[in-house]
Design a protein around this motif. Sequence first.
Motif, PDB file in Angstrom:
ATOM      1  N   THR A   1      20.474 -12.808 -40.380  1.00 19.56           N
ATOM      2  CA  THR A   1      19.246 -12.811 -39.365  1.00 19.56           C
ATOM      3  C   THR A   1      19.799 -13.764 -38.501  1.00 19.56           C
ATOM      4  O   THR A   1      20.409 -15.041 -38.698  1.00 19.56           O
ATOM      5  N   ARG A   2      19.346 -13.241 -36.979  1.00 18.87           N
ATOM      6  CA  ARG A   2      19.505 -14.330 -35.961  1.00 18.87           C
ATOM      7  C   ARG A   2      18.353 -15.433 -35.836  1.00 18.87           C
ATOM      8  O   ARG A   2      17.317 -15.182 -36.083  1.00 18.87           O
ATOM      9  N   ILE A   3      19.175 -16.671 -35.785  1.00 19.55           N
ATOM     10  CA  ILE A   3      18.290 -17.750 -35.650  1.00 19.55           C
ATOM     11  C   ILE A   3      17.016 -17.755 -34.476  1.00 19.55           C
ATOM     12  O   ILE A   3      16.020 -18.072 -34.793  1.00 19.55           O
ATOM     13  N   ALA A   4      17.680 -16.958 -33.480  1.00 19.74           N
ATOM     14  CA  ALA A   4      16.528 -16.777 -32.358  1.00 19.74           C
ATOM     15  C   ALA A   4      15.389 -15.954 -32.704  1.00 19.74           C
ATOM     16  O   ALA A   4      14.432 -16.234 -32.480  1.00 19.74           O
ATOM     17  N   ASP A   5      15.522 -15.011 -33.701  1.00 16.71           N
ATOM     18  CA  ASP A   5      14.450 -14.250 -34.170  1.00 16.71           C
ATOM     19  C   ASP A   5      13.535 -15.087 -35.032  1.00 16.71           C
ATOM     20  O   ASP A   5      12.403 -15.133 -35.086  1.00 16.71           O
ATOM     21  N   VAL A   6      14.173 -15.840 -35.966  1.00 12.37           N
ATOM     22  CA  VAL A   6      13.394 -16.622 -36.688  1.00 12.37           C
ATOM     23  C   VAL A   6      12.426 -17.570 -35.944  1.00 12.37           C
ATOM     24  O   VAL A   6      11.395 -18.013 -36.192  1.00 12.37           O
ATOM     25  N   GLU A   7      13.182 -18.010 -34.795  1.00  9.91           N
ATOM     26  CA  GLU A   7      12.273 -18.957 -33.912  1.00  9.91           C
ATOM     27  C   GLU A   7      11.103 -18.170 -33.223  1.00  9.91           C
ATOM     28  O   GLU A   7      10.188 -18.864 -33.167  1.00  9.91           O
ATOM     29  N   GLU A   8      11.383 -16.981 -32.954  1.00  9.19           N
ATOM     30  CA  GLU A   8      10.325 -16.161 -32.221  1.00  9.19           C
ATOM     31  C   GLU A   8       9.212 -15.983 -33.438  1.00  9.19           C
ATOM     32  O   GLU A   8       8.127 -15.954 -32.947  1.00  9.19           O
ATOM     33  N   LEU A   9       9.591 -15.761 -34.518  1.00  7.13           N
ATOM     34  CA  LEU A   9       8.670 -15.697 -35.589  1.00  7.13           C
ATOM     35  C   LEU A   9       7.632 -16.707 -35.716  1.00  7.13           C
ATOM     36  O   LEU A   9       6.612 -16.745 -35.754  1.00  7.13           O
ATOM     37  N   TYR A  10       8.397 -17.888 -35.734  1.00  7.47           N
ATOM     38  CA  TYR A  10       7.405 -19.199 -35.591  1.00  7.47           C
ATOM     39  C   TYR A  10       6.707 -19.463 -34.700  1.00  7.47           C
ATOM     40  O   TYR A  10       5.672 -19.876 -34.723  1.00  7.47           O
ATOM     41  N   ARG A  11       7.269 -18.972 -33.388  1.00  7.50           N
ATOM     42  CA  ARG A  11       6.241 -19.129 -32.138  1.00  7.50           C
ATOM     43  C   ARG A  11       5.349 -18.313 -32.211  1.00  7.50           C
ATOM     44  O   ARG A  11       4.132 -18.589 -31.952  1.00  7.50           O
ATOM     45  N   GLY A  12       5.411 -16.892 -32.849  1.00  6.33           N
ATOM     46  CA  GLY A  12       4.167 -16.327 -33.024  1.00  6.33           C
ATOM     47  C   GLY A  12       3.087 -16.895 -34.072  1.00  6.33           C
ATOM     48  O   GLY A  12       2.010 -16.896 -33.859  1.00  6.33           O
ATOM     49  N   MET A  13       3.609 -17.349 -35.050  1.00  6.51           N
ATOM     50  CA  MET A  13       2.811 -18.168 -36.257  1.00  6.51           C
ATOM     51  C   MET A  13       2.023 -19.480 -35.297  1.00  6.51           C
ATOM     52  O   MET A  13       0.980 -19.651 -35.714  1.00  6.51           O
TER      53      MET A  13
END
Lengths: 371, 371
Positions: free
Chosen positions: A120-132
């Motif tokens: 999983t790309r870190i940038a994607d997990v960061e996006e997930l957290y931005r949504g939360m």
Amino acid sequence: MGLAMTDRPTDPDLTVAEIGEFGLIDRLGRVLMGAGHDTLRPEATGEIGIGDDAALWQPTPGLREVLTTDALIEDVHFRHRTTSWRDLGWKALAQNVSDIAAMGATPTRAFVTLGLRPDTRIADVEELYRGMAGLALSVSELGRAFVIAGGDTVSSPFTMLSITVVGELAGEGLRRAAGRPGDLLAVTGSLGGSAAGLTLLEQGDAGLQHPDVASLVALHRRPQPRIVEGQTVAEAGVRCGMDLSDGLLGDAGKLAYASGLSATLEMERLPLPRALVRQFGDEQARMMALAGGEDFELLVAAPATVMERASIRLAEQSSDHDLIGRVVSLTVVGRLEKGPPGQVTVLDGHGQPITPPRSSWDHFRQAETQS
Amino acid sequence: MGLAMTDRPTDPDLTVAEIGEFGLIDRLGRVLMGAGHDTLRPEATGEIGIGDDAALWQPTPGLREVLTTDALIEDVHFRHRTTSWRDLGWKALAQNVSDIAAMGATPTRAFVTLGLRPDTRIADVEELYRGMAGLALSVSELGRAFVIAGGDTVSSPFTMLSITVVGELAGEGLRRAAGRPGDLLAVTGSLGGSAAGLTLLEQGDAGLQHPDVASLVALHRRPQPRIVEGQTVAEAGVRCGMDLSDGLLGDAGKLAYASGLSATLEMERLPLPRALVRQFGDEQARMMALAGGEDFELLVAAPATVMERASIRLAEQSSDHDLIGRVVSLTVVGRLEKGPPGQVTVLDGHGQPITPPRSSWDHFRQAETQS
């Protein structure tokens, strides 16, 4: 009774798909009873236990706490192809916050366990957290700070989010089982927008620039949990409520069942987003409002006088300059009455019963049908 | 600082496996900061936040609550081929309860979200719940009722358990960062039994009738969280502690790092189950005690006088007739000292440094190596 049942061995070939989610929860409750768990249950703490939208307990006089936990699994509850990581974060947290709102409580803390593929790309997990974080900020702006306070990350062959939200409850709050015969049924906001947004997304994004399409897609991607609404109606004396995650038809059946009553819904009364009617026409819009899931509005039941008081309080809240545009109103959509528990009758504009488009949602059976 | 960092875009190709679990947690904390989450954090409530064994907050004066949440994924954290459903239930719940014990707190409620394949046999899920109910009873017998109070079941392509445990803390409790230079390091019970049990299971079950083998396998399958021990040492004035999930070597490094110190461990002092030494010999037994995970004992740090008081209190507890056989003692295994944060030196019987067998555990990197 529970004890006797657990002594009967379970058919070794029976599967989860065969008995469904509710049958499974029932059996697991019996296992706990059979294991002496009934002797442990601290009834004195006011615990509701398994079955309502969230667990409720009173750890000390003057403080009532609520907790809800839920998991979202890739390709069961969402697909990366159609859901951005940021929208996934918002919606996953919104869904759990909605369970707290459904109790008439205030969310205070979230704990997030992520199962992630190693690639999983870190940038994607960061996006997930931005949504939360976006959802958490939007909730905090209602008055009380709501923080992502902890969690865990684990390796997994699929993306998985498991979220726990804790909150506090002032007063009695809302419970599914508190409905009484003659209570009016009402919903917050409007219905069917999320189902319409999903339909439009699945048809392709050609019309996404159109304001109607954009507004319906936003209702699907970024639901707003009805926290102020839940608290306000509970303060006004409403005792019975839940959130609408699986569609009004199925959820009204669950509320009626928990209250030991039947329900009647009137198609003509369902509140519809104007964009929904413009895009799909009146008839299909009403079907989406009746059977489409994930609106995350509240469904409440109360006597007419209490419902009126709740509506007035909501109107007062929505004119508060800090909350303008953030508080939605109540619309009466039917009533509870004596009858077979959980039975739902849907009436058309002439008061004639119509055949509902589909029955309630069951995660396991749905999964079985799809596979 | 956190704010500035989030403004720098993340390398779009960087994966979770490349930066590992701790790098990921660090980055996600920065995302929350960048999204204005720092302005929400209710410092006044005494919240520790992400990083310790459990979150801690004080919702009202006189009440401190702790919460931990964790997920176990099939073929990452367990295999159905080698773990029975009942053992899985016990161990999954024990692992979360151990995080509460690691704070010096008392667990009160668990919430369980199960991800299940639709073709999962009901009898298996009931066994899973019997395992959890058994652990809950065993915890409740220590004095305070601990109940499985709610949860959720969802459809999933693999078995997944996500467990949240809530507890209460009297007093200050234990924190990883509270170590001071010169503090002794001590562990509860004995070490290496779980790793030995797993090794024996993987070699096949030929010797399972042998009492040594059975006792080591039981240590692997049915760990006992050290709740009374955590509370007792905290009451005696110990301030620093954590539970041993990933092995003494790695976990001592984490505790030392959180405290900004180095640690020294003495191989000759490690407490070993007698069955472990008989089955594997002294040298291999000590390596398993040093590097083997999942013992779920506690690692604590305190000045010598405090550690002595804690040992005496534990001995008093273990002679309480309700708790005989349920409370284990403390063994000093090393000390904390000034030095590079997180550095761990292991000394042999002659006080000479030895090379540790492997470094700490990282879920994502481990998964990458295995695949």
